[in-house]
Motif scaffolding. Structure first.
Motif, PDB file in Angstrom:
ATOM      1  N   MET A 228      45.636  24.745  40.403  1.00  0.00           N
ATOM      2  CA  MET A 228      44.768  25.916  40.261  1.00  0.00           C
ATOM      3  C   MET A 228      45.337  26.882  39.241  1.00  0.00           C
ATOM      4  O   MET A 228      46.539  27.129  39.214  1.00  0.00           O
ATOM      5  N   GLN A 229      44.440  27.425  38.430  1.00  0.00           N
ATOM      6  CA  GLN A 229      44.785  28.483  37.476  1.00  0.00           C
ATOM      7  C   GLN A 229      43.987  29.706  37.891  1.00  0.00           C
ATOM      8  O   GLN A 229      42.781  29.772  37.669  1.00  0.00           O
TER       9      GLN A 229
ATOM     10  N   ARG B  48      42.240  26.678  48.094  1.00  0.00           N
ATOM     11  CA  ARG B  48      42.689  25.279  48.135  1.00  0.00           C
ATOM     12  C   ARG B  48      42.117  24.565  49.361  1.00  0.00           C
ATOM     13  O   ARG B  48      41.689  23.417  49.291  1.00  0.00           O
ATOM     14  N   ALA B  49      42.064  25.257  50.497  1.00  0.00           N
ATOM     15  CA  ALA B  49      41.506  24.674  51.721  1.00  0.00           C
ATOM     16  C   ALA B  49      40.022  24.371  51.554  1.00  0.00           C
ATOM     17  O   ALA B  49      39.535  23.347  52.050  1.00  0.00           O
ATOM     18  N   VAL B  50      39.299  25.224  50.848  1.00  0.00           N
ATOM     19  CA  VAL B  50      37.876  24.979  50.590  1.00  0.00           C
ATOM     20  C   VAL B  50      37.710  23.712  49.754  1.00  0.00           C
ATOM     21  O   VAL B  50      36.876  22.860  50.058  1.00  0.00           O
TER      22      VAL B  50
ATOM     23  N   VAL C 146      41.458  23.224  38.582  1.00  0.00           N
ATOM     24  CA  VAL C 146      40.483  24.243  38.967  1.00  0.00           C
ATOM     25  C   VAL C 146      40.883  25.534  38.267  1.00  0.00           C
ATOM     26  O   VAL C 146      42.008  26.004  38.434  1.00  0.00           O
ATOM     27  N   ALA C 147      39.980  26.090  37.477  1.00  0.00           N
ATOM     28  CA  ALA C 147      40.279  27.330  36.733  1.00  0.00           C
ATOM     29  C   ALA C 147      39.223  28.373  37.046  1.00  0.00           C
ATOM     30  O   ALA C 147      38.029  28.080  37.072  1.00  0.00           O
ATOM     31  N   PHE C 148      39.692  29.598  37.288  1.00  0.00           N
ATOM     32  CA  PHE C 148      38.808  30.730  37.546  1.00  0.00           C
ATOM     33  C   PHE C 148      38.847  31.663  36.350  1.00  0.00           C
ATOM     34  O   PHE C 148      39.804  31.810  35.697  1.00  0.00           O
TER      35      PHE C 148
END
Length: 65
Positions: free
Chosen positions: A35-36, A49-51, A63-65
């Motif tokens: 994740m970023q 992360r749980a989702v 996964v980048a936001f």
């Protein structure tokens, strides 16, 4: 995502903020999530992360936001 390899983007509005999420996935035997996150969302990393892990069980995901 239905296949093991793919790319997707999505956007939503949270209050006055527009949030964009991009996910890139490739085939992998186990689940590996990278994740970023912007600094303001880092406290939510475990929940996010749980989702992801509740719907996806294998593959290498960026996964980048």
């Amino acid at each position: 995502m239905k296949s093991m390899t793919g790319f997707g983007t999505g956007t939503c509005t949270l209050g006055k903020q527009l949030v964009t999420v991009e996910i890139f996935a490739v085939n992998h035997r186990y689940l590996e999530v990278k994740m970023q996150l912007p600094r303001g969302l880092r406290p939510l990393e475990a929940e996010l992360r749980a989702v992801v892990q509740s719907d996806i069980h294998r593959g290498r995901l960026d996964v980048a936001f």
